[in-house]
Every structure is written in C-alpha cells, then in structure tokens.
Design a protein around this motif. Structure first.
Motif, mmCIF file in Angstrom:
data_model
loop_
_atom_site.group_PDB
_atom_site.id
_atom_site.type_symbol
_atom_site.label_atom_id
_atom_site.label_comp_id
_atom_site.label_asym_id
_atom_site.label_seq_id
_atom_site.Cartn_x
_atom_site.Cartn_y
_atom_site.Cartn_z
ATOM 1 N N ASN A 151 3.388 -21.156 5.122
ATOM 2 C CA ASN A 151 4.368 -20.440 5.931
ATOM 3 C C ASN A 151 4.330 -18.932 5.699
ATOM 4 O OD1 ASN A 151 6.215 -20.702 8.016
ATOM 5 N ND2 ASN A 151 7.971 -20.592 6.625
ATOM 6 N N ARG A 152 3.156 -18.426 5.282
ATOM 7 C CA ARG A 152 3.035 -16.992 5.068
ATOM 8 C C ARG A 152 1.908 -16.430 5.944
ATOM 9 N NH1 ARG A 152 3.996 -15.196 -1.020
ATOM 10 N NH2 ARG A 152 3.974 -13.247 0.153
ATOM 11 N N ILE A 153 1.941 -15.112 6.128
ATOM 12 C CA ILE A 153 0.934 -14.466 6.974
ATOM 13 C C ILE A 153 -0.440 -14.547 6.305
ATOM 14 C CG2 ILE A 153 0.187 -12.261 7.975
ATOM 15 C CD1 ILE A 153 3.141 -11.482 8.124
ATOM 16 N N ARG A 193 -1.818 -13.233 -1.120
ATOM 17 C CA ARG A 193 -0.771 -13.399 -0.101
ATOM 18 C C ARG A 193 -0.103 -12.065 0.208
ATOM 19 N NH1 ARG A 193 1.624 -18.106 -3.729
ATOM 20 N NH2 ARG A 193 1.131 -16.393 -5.145
ATOM 21 N N GLU A 194 0.050 -11.248 -0.823
ATOM 22 C CA GLU A 194 0.645 -9.924 -0.593
ATOM 23 C C GLU A 194 -0.371 -8.992 0.074
ATOM 24 O OE1 GLU A 194 3.586 -10.047 -0.668
ATOM 25 O OE2 GLU A 194 4.137 -11.482 -2.203
ATOM 26 N N TYR A 195 -1.661 -9.161 -0.289
ATOM 27 C CA TYR A 195 -2.723 -8.426 0.406
ATOM 28 C C TYR A 195 -2.581 -8.667 1.911
ATOM 29 C CZ TYR A 195 -7.522 -7.668 2.202
ATOM 30 O OH TYR A 195 -8.620 -7.275 2.936
ATOM 31 N N ASP A 196 -2.455 -9.928 2.295
ATOM 32 C CA ASP A 196 -2.338 -10.255 3.724
ATOM 33 C C ASP A 196 -1.084 -9.668 4.349
ATOM 34 O OD1 ASP A 196 -4.733 -11.510 3.925
ATOM 35 O OD2 ASP A 196 -3.942 -13.555 3.801
ATOM 36 N N THR A 197 0.013 -9.697 3.597
ATOM 37 C CA THR A 197 1.257 -9.122 4.113
ATOM 38 C C THR A 197 1.047 -7.652 4.465
ATOM 39 O OG1 THR A 197 2.491 -10.605 2.689
ATOM 40 C CG2 THR A 197 3.693 -8.712 3.571
ATOM 41 N N VAL A 198 0.334 -6.947 3.602
ATOM 42 C CA VAL A 198 0.125 -5.514 3.821
ATOM 43 C C VAL A 198 -0.930 -5.255 4.902
ATOM 44 C CG1 VAL A 198 -0.572 -3.331 2.749
ATOM 45 C CG2 VAL A 198 0.785 -4.990 1.444
ATOM 46 N N VAL A 199 -2.132 -5.852 4.754
ATOM 47 C CA VAL A 199 -3.225 -5.446 5.647
ATOM 48 C C VAL A 199 -3.070 -5.973 7.071
ATOM 49 C CG1 VAL A 199 -4.879 -5.189 3.754
ATOM 50 C CG2 VAL A 199 -4.870 -7.283 5.099
ATOM 51 N N SER A 200 -2.222 -6.984 7.266
ATOM 52 C CA SER A 200 -2.008 -7.488 8.629
ATOM 53 C C SER A 200 -1.111 -6.542 9.434
ATOM 54 C CB SER A 200 -1.353 -8.873 8.585
ATOM 55 O OG SER A 200 -0.088 -8.776 7.952
ATOM 56 N N SER A 201 -0.487 -5.585 8.754
ATOM 57 C CA SER A 201 0.559 -4.806 9.429
ATOM 58 C C SER A 201 0.007 -3.825 10.469
ATOM 59 C CB SER A 201 1.398 -4.051 8.400
ATOM 60 O OG SER A 201 0.598 -3.107 7.719
ATOM 61 N N VAL A 216 -6.959 2.445 9.821
ATOM 62 C CA VAL A 216 -5.684 2.007 9.228
ATOM 63 C C VAL A 216 -5.889 0.864 8.231
ATOM 64 C CG1 VAL A 216 -3.505 0.841 9.756
ATOM 65 C CG2 VAL A 216 -4.178 2.864 11.059
ATOM 66 N N THR A 217 -6.690 -0.135 8.627
ATOM 67 C CA THR A 217 -6.872 -1.275 7.723
ATOM 68 C C THR A 217 -7.518 -0.837 6.407
ATOM 69 O OG1 THR A 217 -7.131 -2.644 9.690
ATOM 70 C CG2 THR A 217 -7.698 -3.662 7.593
ATOM 71 N N ASN A 218 -8.479 0.083 6.498
ATOM 72 C CA ASN A 218 -9.105 0.609 5.266
ATOM 73 C C ASN A 218 -8.049 1.233 4.354
ATOM 74 O OD1 ASN A 218 -11.604 -0.160 6.126
ATOM 75 N ND2 ASN A 218 -12.230 1.878 6.801
ATOM 76 N N GLN A 219 -7.161 2.006 4.961
ATOM 77 C CA GLN A 219 -6.105 2.654 4.185
ATOM 78 C C GLN A 219 -5.199 1.607 3.531
ATOM 79 O OE1 GLN A 219 -4.968 6.257 3.574
ATOM 80 N NE2 GLN A 219 -4.332 4.746 2.080
ATOM 81 N N LEU A 220 -4.856 0.570 4.299
ATOM 82 C CA LEU A 220 -3.968 -0.476 3.766
ATOM 83 C C LEU A 220 -4.638 -1.200 2.596
ATOM 84 C CD1 LEU A 220 -2.705 -1.867 7.206
ATOM 85 C CD2 LEU A 220 -1.367 -0.518 5.567
ATOM 86 N N VAL A 221 -5.941 -1.487 2.768
ATOM 87 C CA VAL A 221 -6.685 -2.155 1.691
ATOM 88 C C VAL A 221 -6.694 -1.266 0.444
ATOM 89 C CG1 VAL A 221 -8.974 -2.962 0.957
ATOM 90 C CG2 VAL A 221 -8.128 -3.519 3.252
ATOM 91 N N ALA A 222 -6.912 0.040 0.668
ATOM 92 C CA ALA A 222 -6.950 0.972 -0.468
ATOM 93 C C ALA A 222 -5.609 0.984 -1.199
ATOM 94 C CB ALA A 222 -7.305 2.374 0.024
ATOM 95 N N TRP A 223 -4.519 0.956 -0.467
ATOM 96 C CA TRP A 223 -3.203 0.955 -1.116
ATOM 97 C C TRP A 223 -3.003 -0.306 -1.941
ATOM 98 C CZ3 TRP A 223 -0.537 3.013 3.895
ATOM 99 C CH2 TRP A 223 -0.506 4.413 3.863
#
Ligand code: ASP
Ligand code: MG
Length: 405
Positions: free
Chosen positions: A143-145, A64-72, A46-53
C-alpha cells in the motif's frame, strides 16, 4: 476516432512554456475527437536532483522512502499539464499511480507493473475527459508508492496503452525517432520509419537509450503499436511494430554500442569439469550479471576464460574472484574497463548468411582486433577496444549499406 496514449519525457516538460506546448499538442488530438490519456515524466533534471537528495539524506536508504521522494517529480508535471489544458478549455484532470490504480509488485525502486485498473479512467475518457497520468509510479502490495526504475515512464505509457487497448502509444521525446546508429557518432545515420519489436528490444538492451528496455518488452508482448517521435517538431517518428508490417526488411537495421561493460580475463585456468560453475557461481551469488563469455581451447590441460560484466560491478567481480584464486587455480586475473560492445541487429539475419562474416571482415580491414564474440538469432556482438568505437561504427554503418544518401 481513436484511443491514444501520449507520453512526454522530461525535456518535453522541462519548463512552463514547454508544458503549454505539450498542452496544445494534446488539445489537437482531443479536438480531433480522440480519447486521450497522457503520461508525463518529471521535468528534466528533477528526478536526478531527488535521487541526489535521498542519497545525501542517507546512503543506505530505505527503498520505500526513496520511492516516496523520487516519484514526486511526476506528480508536479501531471498537475501542471492538467492546469495548462484547463487553461485552453480542455476538460482534463491529473491521476497519480495509486488513484488509478497502477498496481505493481513490491520491489521498491524497480517495481514491475502487475495490472492497471482502468474502469474509471475508461468512463472518463468516454465522457471526453483527458487523463493526465503521472508516469514512473505505482502502488505496491504494501500500500505504498513504488517507482519503476529510471526511465520508467516509458513503461508506464506502454502498460497503460496495453491496459486501455489503445490504438497507439506515442512516445514524445527529444529525438525524432530511432536511428540506424547514434547520429552523434555516425553523421550518416538514418531515421528508421519502422522497426520491429525484436530489433527495438535488442537496440534498447544493447545501449540505444531511446526507450526503457522493459517498455519494449511490454509493447512486444501486448503488440502495442508504439511510435517514438519528437515533441519539438511536427513530423512522424519511428513506429515500433510487428514484423509482418514491414514489407522491405533490411538484413541489418541498426548498429548499437555499449560502453557500460568491462572485460575480465582469467589465464591458465585448469580445464576440468565444473570450473566454469566454480567461476561464475560466486559472481551469481553476488548478483553480478555476466554477459559475453569465451573460453579458449585448452592446451596441456589449461585454458583462458574471458567474460564481461557491467562496469559498475567490475570491482566487486574482481574481489570475488581474487578471494578464490587458490580454489579456482588460475594464474592471472586481468580486468579491462576500456572496451565497448558493438552489435549489428536485424531480423533479416535469420534468412541471410554472411552477416557476421561481413562484420569480422570490416573490422579486420580497419585493423581492429575482436576480443569476444556473441551472437543470437537477430544480432552479432563483438567486444573491441574502446578507442575504436567511432571507427568501427562508421565502417560497419557503411559496410551494411545503412549510410544516408
Ligand atoms: N523521471 C523518471 C526518470 O528520470 C522517469 C522517466 O523520466 O521516465 O528516470
Ligand atoms: Mg526516458
């Protein structure tokens, strides 16, 4: 009654059936009366897929947006495992990094944990509630992920174990422990019952991919008893512990290899004060780490310098040095990505002579040329041609008496 932190990696939570199995494993510990906090990774892949997106969305992305996505990914598994536990009648709830909070620095994509506020978590554990915590993620000063770098849920687990003063941190994974060498290459590799923090740290940073290096640093710093074990088989794994706990110390406990480095040789460099600084300065400025270095004895005022950098940095390193050829005065620049670093590791080396010699002799007998050597108190590393990886590992494994009976 003990306080345990159990961590389950991506393959252990790859689908609902496996998540249900994990729930059964967790329930057993809870039923035994232990206080249990669980750290989960994202489902395998899943994390690989999120990174790819993220990369597809934007090559030079906002971290910061990378973290928002890949932490999910971890949010999903934490919720699913809490549900699976509830289904079994276990009192459980999920926790995200910011809810606890796992406070980190602001280096998005590779944040470090600063502290973990365990107050509420401890209260709930004492009430018998199982905490299912999303690994890999924290809360930055903005204050961000944040996320902790790839493989970071190992670090989440050890950090939580340290903060909770847990009796043990169990890392459940798809291998059943730490081996004397990669069993895919050396069939006679043995599983170690115990390994010291120092050795594990060398193994992890020298290429053994069982634990994230940072997690071992934390385990060592806070003396967290950490066990690496299989989530698919019910048997003890490898305990990472203090040196004092190991009665019979091997001189060499393991052999690691790393194919992620590349070699650069500069020939006919004028041998004068400041030349090393002039070569390595520009690399440092470009944030390129240099690992092994050797400088030959100079003949007639000139010398050869060989060093290694991460393969991923090779092109950048070459271009940084080519741009300065006139200034540095070298004759040739020869990059070579076809190398492997092989390391023998063992705390017993501190009190035994001849460990390096045996390595050199063994490789010589196989006709393998050593290109660069580096040593520390508990390891000897050599750089050799990539094509000899298997041969070298097997021969060394035998020479140091590590082969399984
Ligand atoms: N899911 C994250 C990764 O794949 C963290 C982890 O699994 O440790 O890197
Ligand atoms: Mg991992």
């Amino acid at each position: 009654m003990a306080r345990l932190v159990l961590k389950f990696g991506g393959t252990s939570v790859a689908d609902m059936e496996r998540i249900r199995n994990v729930a059964l494993r967790v329930k057993r510990e809870a039923d035994a009366g232990h206080e249990v906090a669980v750290i989960v990774s994202a489902m395998a892949g899943v994390t690989n897929q999120l990174v790819a997106w993220v990369t597809e969305a934007c090559r030079l992305h906002d971290a910061r947006e990378y973290d928002t996505v890949v932490s999910s990914g971890e949010q999903v598994t934490a919720g699913l495992l809490a549900l699976a536990l509830q289904n079994l009648g276990v009192n459980a709830r999920s926790w995200l990094g910011w809810q606890i909070a796992v406070n980190t620095d602001g280096v998005h994509g590779k944040a470090r944990i600063l502290d973990i506020e365990t107050g509420t978590l401890v209260e709930r554990l004492k009430q018998g509630q199982v905490a299912v915590v999303a690994g890999f993620q924290g809360l930055g000063p903005d204050n961000r992920i944040t996320t902790l770098g790839r493989g970071g849920s190992d670090t989440s687990a050890v950090a939580l174990a340290a903060a909770l003063n847990a009796d043990r941190c169990d890392i459940f994974t798809d291998v059943d422990g730490v081996y004397t060498c990669d069993p895919r290459i050396v069939a006679k590799a043995r599983k170690l019952d115990k390994i010291t923090y120092e050795e594990m740290l060398e193994m992890a940073s020298l290429g053994a991919k069982v634990l994230q290096t940072r997690s071992v640093e934390l385990a060592m710093k806070y003396r967290v008893r950490t066990q690496v074990l299989s989530s698919f088989e019910d048997k003890p794994g490898t305990l990472v512990v203090d040196e004092e706990e190991i009665v019979e110390k091997e001189i060499v406990s393991g052999i690691a290899y790393n194919r992620d480095e590349a070699k650069i040789t500069l020939t006919h460099v004028p041998d004068r004060p400041g030349v090393a600084a002039a070569i390595f300065g520009p690399l440092a400025d470009a944030a390129i780490n240099v690992d092994m270095i050797v400088q030959n004895v100079s003949a007639e005022g000139h010398t050869d310098i060989t060093f290694t950098v991460a393969k991923a940095d090779l092109d950048r390193a070459v271009s940084a040095l080519k741009g300065r050829q006139a200034q540095l005065g070298y004759k040739q620049l020869a990059p070579d990505p076809n190398v492997v670093k092989v390391s023998v590791i063992g705390v017993g080396m501190r009190s035994h002579a001849g460990v390096a010699q045996l390595m050199f002799k063994t490789l010589a007998e196989k006709g393998i040329n050593i290109q660069v050597i580096s040593t520390s108190e508990i390891k000897v590393s050599v750089l050799i041609a990539d094509e000899y990886t298997e041969l070298a590992l097997r021969a060394l494994h035998t020479a140091y008496g590590l082969d399984a009976a």
